[in-house]
Design a protein around this motif. Structure first.
Motif, PDB file in Angstrom:
ATOM      1  N   ASP A   1       5.636  -5.934   2.370  1.00 19.15           N
ATOM      2  CA  ASP A   1       5.538  -5.590   0.954  1.00 19.15           C
ATOM      3  C   ASP A   1       4.107  -5.612   0.424  1.00 19.15           C
ATOM      4  O   ASP A   1       3.891  -5.649  -0.775  1.00 19.15           O
ATOM      5  CB  ASP A   1       6.395  -6.552   0.125  1.00 19.15           C
ATOM      6  N   TYR A   2       3.140  -5.622   1.320  1.00 19.74           N
ATOM      7  CA  TYR A   2       1.749  -5.547   0.862  1.00 19.74           C
ATOM      8  C   TYR A   2       0.929  -4.816   1.912  1.00 19.74           C
ATOM      9  O   TYR A   2       1.333  -4.667   3.063  1.00 19.74           O
ATOM     10  CB  TYR A   2       1.168  -6.942   0.603  1.00 19.74           C
ATOM     11  N   ALA A   3      -0.230  -4.343   1.474  1.00 18.63           N
ATOM     12  CA  ALA A   3      -1.138  -3.636   2.370  1.00 18.63           C
ATOM     13  C   ALA A   3      -2.539  -4.179   2.146  1.00 18.63           C
ATOM     14  O   ALA A   3      -2.968  -4.372   0.991  1.00 18.63           O
ATOM     15  CB  ALA A   3      -1.092  -2.129   2.119  1.00 18.63           C
ATOM     16  N   LEU A   4      -3.268  -4.436   3.240  1.00 15.84           N
ATOM     17  CA  LEU A   4      -4.651  -4.910   3.180  1.00 15.84           C
ATOM     18  C   LEU A   4      -5.574  -3.800   3.684  1.00 15.84           C
ATOM     19  O   LEU A   4      -5.232  -3.074   4.624  1.00 15.84           O
ATOM     20  CB  LEU A   4      -4.827  -6.153   4.044  1.00 15.84           C
ATOM     21  N   MET A   5      -6.772  -3.695   3.031  1.00 16.08           N
ATOM     22  CA  MET A   5      -7.725  -2.695   3.486  1.00 16.08           C
ATOM     23  C   MET A   5      -9.133  -3.159   3.107  1.00 16.08           C
ATOM     24  O   MET A   5      -9.317  -3.933   2.158  1.00 16.08           O
ATOM     25  CB  MET A   5      -7.421  -1.329   2.868  1.00 16.08           C
ATOM     26  N   VAL A   6     -10.103  -2.673   3.899  1.00 18.07           N
ATOM     27  CA  VAL A   6     -11.506  -3.038   3.689  1.00 18.07           C
ATOM     28  C   VAL A   6     -12.288  -1.741   3.504  1.00 18.07           C
ATOM     29  O   VAL A   6     -12.133  -0.790   4.278  1.00 18.07           O
ATOM     30  CB  VAL A   6     -12.054  -3.832   4.888  1.00 18.07           C
ATOM     31  N   THR A   7     -13.135  -1.725   2.471  1.00 15.76           N
ATOM     32  CA  THR A   7     -13.939  -0.528   2.189  1.00 15.76           C
ATOM     33  C   THR A   7     -15.418  -0.873   2.291  1.00 15.76           C
ATOM     34  O   THR A   7     -15.849  -2.002   2.041  1.00 15.76           O
ATOM     35  CB  THR A   7     -13.634   0.014   0.785  1.00 15.76           C
ATOM     36  N   ASP A   8     -16.212   0.145   2.680  1.00 16.89           N
ATOM     37  CA  ASP A   8     -17.662  -0.042   2.788  1.00 16.89           C
ATOM     38  C   ASP A   8     -18.309   0.275   1.425  1.00 16.89           C
ATOM     39  O   ASP A   8     -17.605   0.589   0.451  1.00 16.89           O
ATOM     40  CB  ASP A   8     -18.210   0.838   3.909  1.00 16.89           C
ATOM     41  N   PRO A   9     -19.629   0.202   1.326  1.00 15.19           N
ATOM     42  CA  PRO A   9     -20.280   0.470   0.025  1.00 15.19           C
ATOM     43  C   PRO A   9     -19.998   1.867  -0.501  1.00 15.19           C
ATOM     44  O   PRO A   9     -20.112   2.099  -1.727  1.00 15.19           O
ATOM     45  CB  PRO A   9     -21.772   0.282   0.330  1.00 15.19           C
ATOM     46  N   GLU A  10     -19.662   2.812   0.348  1.00 10.87           N
ATOM     47  CA  GLU A  10     -19.375   4.167  -0.114  1.00 10.87           C
ATOM     48  C   GLU A  10     -17.919   4.319  -0.572  1.00 10.87           C
ATOM     49  O   GLU A  10     -17.513   5.390  -1.013  1.00 10.87           O
ATOM     50  CB  GLU A  10     -19.653   5.176   1.011  1.00 10.87           C
TER      51      GLU A  10
END
Length: 614
Positions: free
Chosen positions: A195-204
């Motif tokens: 029931d959840y999603a994790l994600m990592v984003t860069d500076p862009e």
């Protein structure tokens, strides 16, 4: 007019109550949704902090390793003489052992020009040896004396990884860079949830780590030309398309950020939480589904509306009951009086019906007594008719041993006159045997002719068969029948009356004798075996059999297939009723090869019946 006004008033009250319930449900939904979203947000904070801790821990394991590996003597020697092929082989093996020991993805050494001189994957198809990666930030940061940090998609292996770079110093000068690449797939795999999603984003704003593989390498915001130029220069994502993230807008509800995401034909709303990770210049985000919070809020709103509706209904019912109590009170006395009159009338009617029923019961009992008396008379008449038919055979049966006895007696006198006492005694023994034979026949005939005892008890089937043969033997012999009896040992006792069961067997055996008389096959077989409920007796003859159309009528009274003057048609009817009284069944079946089979099913005697019989 009064009723019309009452209806209008009730309709208005119901309308107002409905509006009030709707407003209360809407307010309850908004308040409960805010509370459930806050609870979801707190849960999301926990998930987010755990994800940040896990990612930082994974990176901290390898953060100091490049500098330690760069201090090894082989690495320094390689930095002094990067084109030494013999030394390159030793360094390759050393880096491979170190990579396996530390659990890193790849470890490799680059000279000052960015050329890879040694690598742990030297013996694979995607070897880094000979590759130039001087465009990567981790390289030029390391050779500048700093710590190289970079996340990218490998240009050779096409595998994602995080790169740590450290300068290789020889005699105080930097002579190359030592790079350690780690794989974050295990961290990503641990993030998978329902029931959840994790994600990592860069500076862009590009999503490069995610628990949802379909979201990888998508951009949360449109990329500017400047951003695309930077990505092209360091080739962070090689040739990945970097499509837009499938979001449909961000909204604020009850102080929480909700992100709408298109997943195929379905639009889902997620609670969006984010936490920065400055040491890597990343942002970790968690998306939690709000469907559960909405469902819980709807449940609360529904419960509130239902409770209010039940309350309004209860008040309406109470008001309606109070209004009708007065009407009921007025009608109650009239109903009571009417009920008393009806009770008196019904009492008189029931008394009259009771008197009629008593008369009918008395008539029924008298009819049952007459019927039972008639049945007993028919049974006795049937037996006497059978005795009458056997009288000629009995006369011959008695005259023959009497004549033989006279002859043996005359011979005994002559033998005594001649002094042959032994031979005379033998003649006298033969005379006594003949007298016993006639006495046995007379005994069975007397018991057969006597009115039977109606009480059922445990009966031994072999004894009944033996007694029946004493009577039926004369008719069987006169018909020239060949009788075979097959009674296995250990047959249980059956529930019956011994004399009446004897009558049934005599009737069936004499009928069999009549059927085979004058025929070419005069065999008759009487056999018995045990069934689940008792004992089954089968009497099979080889006569003409019973026509199919008459099988159902053969047990009717006064129905006979014999010629005129050869029977009253009562034997099988009486036998059928006797077996039914025993709780058994009598039926006729066609026999293979001609003839008929009469089947008698009798119940096995239980312990109580056997004890009474004993």
């Amino acid at each position: 007019m009064r009723r019309a006004s009452d209806r209008i008033r009730v309709a208005v009250l119901l309308l107002l109550a409905g509006l009030g319930i709707g407003v209360a449900g809407w307010l309850a939904y908004g308040h409960s949704k805010r509370l459930f979203l806050e609870d979801t947000s707190r849960r999301g904070d926990n998930v987010l902090q755990l994800a940040v801790t896990t990612l930082r821990g994974q990176m901290a394991r390898f953060e100091r390793l490049p500098q330690l590996v760069a201090e090894h003597a082989l690495i320094k020697a390689m930095a002094n003489d990067p084109e030494n092929l013999g030394l390159s082989g030793l360094v390759n093996l050393h880096l491979k052992e170190t990579q396996e020991l530390l659990g890193a993805s790849d470890i490799y050494f680059m000279d000052l020009k960015g050329m890879t001189r040694a690598a742990s994957n030297f013996d694979t198809e995607t070897s880094f040896v000979g590759g130039n990666f001087d465009f990567r930030p981790y390289f030029y940061d390391a050779v500048a004396g700093g710590e190289g940090r970079f996340y990218a998609l490998g240009t050779t292996s096409r595998k994602r990884g995080y790169y740590f770079g450290a300068p290789v110093r020889v005699g105080g000068s930097i002579r190359g860079a030592l790079i350690v690449k780690i794989d974050l797939d295990a961290v990503e795999e641990a993030w998978r949830g329902d029931d959840y999603a994790l994600m990592v984003t860069d500076p862009e704003g590009i999503l490069f780590l995610s628990s949802r593989p379909e979201w990888l390498f998508t951009a949360l915001a449109p990329l500017t030309d400047e951003a695309r130029a930077r990505l092209a220069a360091n080739r962070r994502y090689v040739d990945a398309p970097l499509d837009p993230f499938p979001q449909e807008g961000m909204t604020e509800v009850a102080g929480q950020s909700l992100l709408a995401v298109r997943e195929g034909p379905v639009r889902r709303d997620y609670l969006h939480l984010a936490a920065p990770m400055p040491e890597a210049d990343w942002t970790i985000r968690v998306l939690l589904e709000t469907a559960s919070a909405r469902r819980q809020a709807l449940t609360v709103a529904g419960a509130v509306m239902l409770a209010l509706a039940l309350g309004v209904m209860g008040m309406a019912v109470i008001a309606q009951r109070r209004a009708r109590l007065r009407e009921r009170f007025q009608l109650q006395q009239a109903a009571r009086n009417h009920l008393e009159r009806r009770v008196e009338e019904r009492t008189r009617e029931l008394a009259e019906v009771n008197r009629r029923l008593e008369g009918e019961v008395a008539e029924r009992r008298l009819a049952e007594q007459n019927l039972r008396r008639a049945q007993d008379d028919l049974v006795q008449a049937g037996k006497m008719a059978a005795l009458g038919q056997m009288s000629a055979a009995l006369s011959h049966e008695f005259n023959q041993p009497l004549g033989a006895a006279r002859t043996f007696a005359d011979n005994a006198l002559i033998l005594l006159d001649r002094g042959r006492t032994g031979d005379a005694r033998g003649n006298i023994d033969r005379i006594l045997s003949l007298i016993d034979r006639m006495g046995s026949i007379s005994k069975h005939l007397r018991s057969f002719a006597r009115s039977p005892d109606q009480k059922l008890k445990a009966v031994s089937l072999p004894e009944v068969v033996e007694a029946s043969l004493e009577i039926a033997q004369l008719r069987l012999r006169a018909a020239g029948a060949d009788l075979t009896i097959a009674l296995p040992d250990g047959l249980p006792q059956v529930v019956a009356g011994p004399v009446r069961l004897q009558q049934v067997l005599v009737n069936i055996l004499t009928n069999a004798a009549d059927a085979v008389e004058g025929g070419t096959d005069r065999r008759i077989r009487l056999e018995a075996d045990t069934t689940d409920e008792g004992v089954r007796i089968r009497v099979r003859d080889h006569g003409p059999g019973v026509p199919p159309g008459l099988a159902e009528r053969i047990f009717d009274p006064f129905f006979s297939t014999k010629g005129v003057g050869k029977g009253l048609g009562l034997g099988l009817s009486i036998s059928y009723n006797i077996v039914k009284d025993f709780g058994g069944n009598l039926r006729v079946e066609p026999a293979t090869g001609g003839g008929a089979v009469f089947v008698i099913d009798l119940r096995a005697a239980g312990a109580e019946v056997a004890d009474r019989a004993a």
